[in-house]
Write a protein that holds these residues in place. Structure first.
Motif, short mmCIF file in Angstrom:
data_model
loop_
_atom_site.label_atom_id
_atom_site.label_comp_id
_atom_site.label_asym_id
_atom_site.label_seq_id
_atom_site.Cartn_x
_atom_site.Cartn_y
_atom_site.Cartn_z
N UNK A 119 19.65 -126.01 -21.56
CA UNK A 119 19.44 -124.93 -20.60
C UNK A 119 18.28 -125.20 -19.65
N UNK A 120 17.30 -125.97 -20.10
CA UNK A 120 16.09 -126.15 -19.30
C UNK A 120 15.41 -127.46 -19.66
N UNK A 121 14.47 -127.88 -18.82
CA UNK A 121 13.68 -129.09 -19.07
C UNK A 121 12.20 -128.77 -18.94
N UNK A 122 11.39 -129.48 -19.71
CA UNK A 122 9.94 -129.48 -19.53
C UNK A 122 9.57 -130.76 -18.82
N UNK A 123 8.89 -130.64 -17.68
CA UNK A 123 8.51 -131.79 -16.86
C UNK A 123 7.00 -131.94 -16.82
N UNK A 124 6.55 -133.18 -16.75
CA UNK A 124 5.14 -133.49 -16.48
C UNK A 124 5.09 -134.29 -15.19
N UNK A 125 4.25 -133.83 -14.26
CA UNK A 125 4.10 -134.51 -12.97
C UNK A 125 2.64 -134.89 -12.78
N UNK A 126 2.39 -136.19 -12.75
CA UNK A 126 1.04 -136.69 -12.45
C UNK A 126 0.90 -136.87 -10.95
N UNK A 127 -0.23 -136.41 -10.41
CA UNK A 127 -0.47 -136.44 -8.97
C UNK A 127 -1.75 -137.22 -8.68
N UNK A 128 -1.70 -138.56 -8.70
CA UNK A 128 -2.89 -139.35 -8.38
C UNK A 128 -3.39 -139.03 -6.97
N UNK A 164 11.77 -121.57 -6.53
CA UNK A 164 10.96 -120.71 -7.41
C UNK A 164 11.81 -120.07 -8.51
N UNK A 165 13.07 -119.76 -8.22
CA UNK A 165 13.89 -119.03 -9.18
C UNK A 165 14.12 -119.80 -10.46
N UNK A 166 14.13 -121.13 -10.39
CA UNK A 166 14.42 -121.94 -11.57
C UNK A 166 13.20 -122.18 -12.44
N UNK A 167 12.00 -121.99 -11.91
CA UNK A 167 10.77 -122.33 -12.63
C UNK A 167 10.32 -121.13 -13.45
N UNK A 207 2.52 -129.26 -15.46
CA UNK A 207 3.56 -129.08 -16.47
C UNK A 207 4.40 -127.89 -16.03
N UNK A 208 5.72 -128.04 -16.07
CA UNK A 208 6.58 -126.95 -15.67
C UNK A 208 7.85 -126.91 -16.50
N UNK A 209 8.34 -125.71 -16.70
CA UNK A 209 9.62 -125.47 -17.38
C UNK A 209 10.61 -125.04 -16.31
N UNK A 210 11.70 -125.80 -16.18
CA UNK A 210 12.68 -125.55 -15.11
C UNK A 210 14.05 -125.33 -15.73
N UNK A 211 14.65 -124.19 -15.44
CA UNK A 211 16.01 -123.93 -15.91
C UNK A 211 17.02 -124.76 -15.14
#
Length: 279
Positions: A119-128, A164-167, A207-211
């Protein structure tokens, strides 16, 4: 129909969780499929095949991560003509795959509809190059917005949709001096520059949870949204890793209490439970 006997029937289905890491994040999904097919042959897995003039091995892919993105939670299901021990298959298949394409777990498919559980994913985004304070301000603006419209080119032309709706959850952190960061960092993602030295530039982590909606909202769509509402534009390409896939633990669209992998249930838990009750 082709001449000859039909192919042997499928006697067992197995679900595989695998990771793509390092340089293999830049490998296309089609190339990942080819690598798996070769590994299945090398490991002499007794694959079940479809019938017809062009038989294909029974392999079903679920929710593949985009090219350029690493992942610790990719899933594939295979059908075989002879019952296998999942742990033995995991070892044989892992030894036949290239480095950075790693088998994490194999379980027998004892329940239907794996895809529906993702149903959803947990993502990690590094921003150097992005200061943690700048990232935190952008996250606050994104979270406060009722909608964040972004555009993406699709096969049917440019499409506008609400990122925004998916986060359902988003937080920011930073890489600390011990490279663990406010959240910790995923494997192989410590604060080390290309030459092997420590990074002196700032590095924010999201870190974000996206449906999983239709159309799918990807991490780059969220970054586009952060740029739209707060002017956040990373100076170098971000490093994105999927940490988990599965159902939201609360079973609803409400914001989870965490943006860690604990925000989701393990999608293989029902198979383990069914296997345990059968034993």
């Amino acid at each position: 129909m082709p001449d000859g006997p039909p192919p042997p029937p499928t006697v067992q289905k197995l679900r595989i969780r695998y990771a793509k890491r390092g340089r293999l994040r830049f490998t296309s999904h089609r190339d990942i499929q080819r690598a798996f097919e070769r590994a299945l042959r090398r490991a002499r897995v007794p694959m079940a095949y479809s019938a017809g003039f062009t038989p294909h091995p029974k392999v079903s892919w679920a929710g593949a991560a985009p090219t350029g993105v690493a992942s610790e939670a990719e899933y594939v299901e295979i059908g075989v003509t002879r019952a296998l021990v999942p742990a033995e298959l995991a070892a044989a298949l892992d030894g036949s795959l290239p480095a950075d394409l790693d088998i994490l777990e194999v379980v027998e498919a004892a329940t239907p509809n794996l895809m529906e559980r993702l149903e959803a994913s947990v993502w990690e985004i590094r921003l150097p190059g992005v200061a943690p304070e700048e990232a935190a301000a952008a996250v606050a603006a994104f979270g406060a917005a009722e909608e964040v419209l972004v555009e993406r080119m699709t096969k049917n032309g440019v499409r506008t949709f609400d990122a925004r709706a998916a986060v359902t959850g988003i937080q920011s952190g930073a890489v600390s001096s011990d490279d663990s960061g406010g959240f910790g960092v995923s494997a192989g993602q410590g604060g080390v520059g290309e030459g092997g030295g420590r990074e002196d530039r700032p590095c924010a982590i999201l870190r974000l949870v996206v449906r999983h909606l239709t159309p799918a909202v990807r991490p780059d769509d969220v970054l586009t949204g952060l740029g739209r509402v707060a002017g956040l534009v990373p100076p170098v390409p971000p490093q994105v890793t999927r940490l988990a896939q599965g159902p939201l633990r609360d079973g609803s669209d409400a914001t989870p209490t965490s943006v860690s992998v604990e925000a989701l249930s393990d999608p293989l838990d029902p198979d383990r439970a069914a296997a345990g009750s059968a034993a």
